[in-house]
Design a protein around this motif. Structure first.
Motif, short mmCIF file in Angstrom:
data_model
loop_
_atom_site.label_atom_id
_atom_site.label_comp_id
_atom_site.label_asym_id
_atom_site.label_seq_id
_atom_site.Cartn_x
_atom_site.Cartn_y
_atom_site.Cartn_z
N TRP A 23 -15.08 -6.75 0.87
CA TRP A 23 -14.76 -5.77 1.92
C TRP A 23 -15.40 -4.41 1.62
O TRP A 23 -15.86 -3.73 2.53
N GLN A 24 -15.44 -4.04 0.33
CA GLN A 24 -16.07 -2.77 -0.04
C GLN A 24 -17.57 -2.81 0.29
O GLN A 24 -18.11 -1.86 0.84
N GLN A 25 -18.22 -3.91 -0.06
CA GLN A 25 -19.65 -4.06 0.22
C GLN A 25 -19.92 -4.03 1.72
O GLN A 25 -20.93 -3.52 2.17
N GLN A 26 -18.99 -4.58 2.50
CA GLN A 26 -19.15 -4.61 3.96
C GLN A 26 -18.68 -3.31 4.62
O GLN A 26 -18.73 -3.19 5.84
N LYS A 27 -18.22 -2.36 3.81
CA LYS A 27 -17.75 -1.05 4.29
C LYS A 27 -16.61 -1.18 5.31
O LYS A 27 -16.57 -0.50 6.32
N LEU A 28 -15.68 -2.10 5.00
CA LEU A 28 -14.55 -2.36 5.89
C LEU A 28 -13.27 -1.66 5.41
O LEU A 28 -12.28 -1.64 6.14
N ILE A 29 -13.29 -1.12 4.20
CA ILE A 29 -12.09 -0.53 3.63
C ILE A 29 -11.97 0.94 4.00
O ILE A 29 -12.92 1.71 3.85
N VAL A 30 -10.79 1.32 4.47
CA VAL A 30 -10.45 2.72 4.71
C VAL A 30 -9.34 3.05 3.70
O VAL A 30 -8.18 2.68 3.92
N PRO A 31 -9.70 3.72 2.58
CA PRO A 31 -8.69 4.04 1.58
C PRO A 31 -7.80 5.19 2.03
O PRO A 31 -8.27 6.12 2.70
N PHE A 32 -6.51 5.11 1.66
CA PHE A 32 -5.59 6.15 2.11
C PHE A 32 -4.36 6.19 1.21
O PHE A 32 -3.83 5.14 0.86
N CYS A 33 -3.91 7.38 0.86
CA CYS A 33 -2.64 7.56 0.17
C CYS A 33 -1.78 8.47 1.02
O CYS A 33 -2.06 9.67 1.13
N PRO A 34 -0.73 7.94 1.64
CA PRO A 34 0.10 8.76 2.51
C PRO A 34 0.83 9.89 1.79
O PRO A 34 1.05 10.95 2.37
N GLU A 35 1.16 9.69 0.54
CA GLU A 35 1.89 10.73 -0.18
C GLU A 35 0.99 11.94 -0.45
O GLU A 35 1.41 13.09 -0.26
N VAL A 36 -0.24 11.68 -0.85
CA VAL A 36 -1.19 12.77 -1.05
C VAL A 36 -1.53 13.41 0.30
O VAL A 36 -1.58 14.64 0.43
N ALA A 37 -1.75 12.57 1.33
CA ALA A 37 -2.07 13.09 2.67
C ALA A 37 -0.93 13.94 3.21
O ALA A 37 -1.15 14.87 3.99
N GLY A 38 0.29 13.64 2.79
CA GLY A 38 1.46 14.40 3.22
C GLY A 38 1.64 15.71 2.47
O GLY A 38 2.56 16.46 2.76
N GLY A 39 0.77 15.95 1.48
CA GLY A 39 0.80 17.23 0.77
C GLY A 39 1.41 17.20 -0.61
O GLY A 39 1.55 18.26 -1.24
N LEU A 40 1.75 16.04 -1.11
CA LEU A 40 2.34 15.96 -2.45
C LEU A 40 1.26 15.94 -3.52
O LEU A 40 0.19 15.37 -3.32
N PRO A 41 1.53 16.54 -4.68
CA PRO A 41 0.55 16.59 -5.77
C PRO A 41 0.52 15.28 -6.55
O PRO A 41 1.40 14.44 -6.42
N THR A 42 -0.49 15.14 -7.37
CA THR A 42 -0.58 14.03 -8.33
C THR A 42 -0.82 14.66 -9.70
O THR A 42 -1.75 15.45 -9.83
N PRO A 43 0.01 14.35 -10.69
CA PRO A 43 1.23 13.54 -10.60
C PRO A 43 2.34 14.30 -9.87
O PRO A 43 2.23 15.50 -9.61
N ARG A 44 3.43 13.57 -9.59
CA ARG A 44 4.59 14.15 -8.90
C ARG A 44 5.85 13.43 -9.38
O ARG A 44 5.76 12.35 -9.96
N ASP A 45 6.99 14.04 -9.11
CA ASP A 45 8.24 13.41 -9.50
C ASP A 45 8.42 12.12 -8.71
O ASP A 45 8.13 12.08 -7.51
#
Length: 149
Positions: free
Chosen positions: A32-54
């Protein structure tokens, strides 16, 4: 071929609460990566939370960290952004990290921060499912591969 929303941590990106990733080593992911079909996403980071976090767990319809902070708003924002991304790219399938308070498909932690898992869905998994997006956990890779075949 259809694009697939995949939890960034499952691709090895260090976005989990503890600053790690949990790369899912499956040959189909590489394809899937080779075919460029993957859309990576982290909702917690997108929601504004830091990494690392509690670490956070769902308790009484709120997402609460192990030190008592209410991060429900950030989790809901991340879920809405995931849905928007799926709608923008016509994504109908998602592969999300099991047991996460965002991404859990079949199980989540019980809210006691004791390591106990219960049946349930994370906020992002639930919102995507409510909008007709098929959500799978990393434990359901064969079913996802079959659904996309």
């Amino acid at each position: 071929m259809e694009k697939i929303l995949i939890s960034s941590c499952l691709l090895g990106t260090p976005v989990r609460y503890d600053g790690t990733g949990v790369q899912l080593l499956h040959p189909q992911i590489m394809t899937w990566q080779q075919q460029k079909l993957i859309v990576p996403f982290c909702p917690e980071v997108a929601g504004g939370l830091p990494t690392p976090r509690d670490p956070a767990e769902i308790s009484n319809d709120k997402v609460i960290t192990n030190i008592g902070d209410d991060v429900t708003a950030e989790f809901k924002l991340g879920a809405r952004k995931a849905l928007q991304l799926c709608q923008q790219h016509n994504i109908r399938f998602a592969l999300l990290k099991e047991s996460s308070p965002s991404c859990g498909r079949n199980t989540i932690y019980d809210g006691s921060h004791s390591g106990t898992k219960v049946k349930g869905m994370g906020l992002t998994a639930a919102l995507l499912t409510q909008h007709g997006i098929e959500v799978y956990s990393e434990q359901q890779m064969p079913a996802l591969v079959q659904a996309l075949a």
